[in-house]
Design a protein around this motif. Structure first.
Motif, PDB file in Angstrom:
ATOM      1  N   ASP A  55      -8.867   5.800  -5.455  1.00 15.04           N
ATOM      2  CA  ASP A  55     -10.344   5.931  -5.300  1.00 15.04           C
ATOM      3  C   ASP A  55     -10.967   6.782  -6.292  1.00 15.04           C
ATOM      4  O   ASP A  55     -11.978   6.607  -6.947  1.00 15.04           O
ATOM      5  N   GLU A  99       0.903  -1.069   0.014  1.00  7.46           N
ATOM      6  CA  GLU A  99       0.106  -0.140  -0.080  1.00  7.46           C
ATOM      7  C   GLU A  99       0.842   1.158  -0.064  1.00  7.46           C
ATOM      8  O   GLU A  99       1.863   1.186   0.555  1.00  7.46           O
ATOM      9  N   GLN A 151      -2.758  -0.137  -9.114  1.00 10.51           N
ATOM     10  CA  GLN A 151      -3.695  -0.181  -7.932  1.00 10.51           C
ATOM     11  C   GLN A 151      -5.157   0.257  -8.290  1.00 10.51           C
ATOM     12  O   GLN A 151      -6.317  -0.330  -7.632  1.00 10.51           O
ATOM     13  N   SER A 175      -4.061   7.526  -3.105  1.00  7.47           N
ATOM     14  CA  SER A 175      -5.200   6.602  -3.276  1.00  7.47           C
ATOM     15  C   SER A 175      -5.839   6.442  -4.668  1.00  7.47           C
ATOM     16  O   SER A 175      -6.175   7.564  -5.311  1.00  7.47           O
TER      17      SER A 175
END
Length: 141
Positions: free
Chosen positions: A58, A51, A95, A56
């Protein structure tokens, strides 16, 4: 009783019988193909990555879902998505791929790569093809 007589008379018409039969066959082919396509998602295996706390995926995943879900989106929206995904590093793109597939892959039965590859209203752009080639070169199929 009168309605039953009208239906009986309507279905005794040869052209109507052929139309009904053709629609039935097309419907069966569609649903069988859709069922088979949904099972193809089972070969998806996420790439293991550590990670990154500073980044991120998202925003990109939600942008991809809103641009690729449905038939009515403008090709310019999809083009913006392709440009933004091409600008990501390989790690970031992986990712995004993993998160998209874990959230939305089972709903569609398609991985992100397959979903982008099957987009139909982006005829005039080569960016989709470039993005699909890049995803495949990263073994994100």
């Amino acid at each position: 009783m009168k309605a039953l007589l009208i239906l009986k008379k309507a279905f005794s018409s040869k052209p109507l019988q052929w139309i009904f039969l053709i629609l039935l066959v097309v419907g069966l082919i569609y649903f069988i193909g859709r069922y088979i396509g949904r099972n193809s998602f089972s070969d998806y295996k996420p790439k293991a990555l550590p990670e990154d706390p500073d980044w991120s995926p998202d925003i990109y995943v939600e942008q991809a879902w809103s641009a690729l879900d449905g038939w009515t989106d403008l090709s310019s929206t999809k083009e913006e998505l392709f440009v933004s995904l091409m600008a990501l590093s390989d790690r970031q793109l992986t990712q995004v791929y993993n998160l998209y597939n874990s959230r939305y892959g089972k709903q569609d039965g398609l991985t992100l790569t397959r979903k982008i590859d099957e987009e139909s209203n982006v005829f005039w752009t080569g960016r989709r093809n470039d993005l699909v080639k890049r995803l495949r070169s990263l073994k994100l199929i």
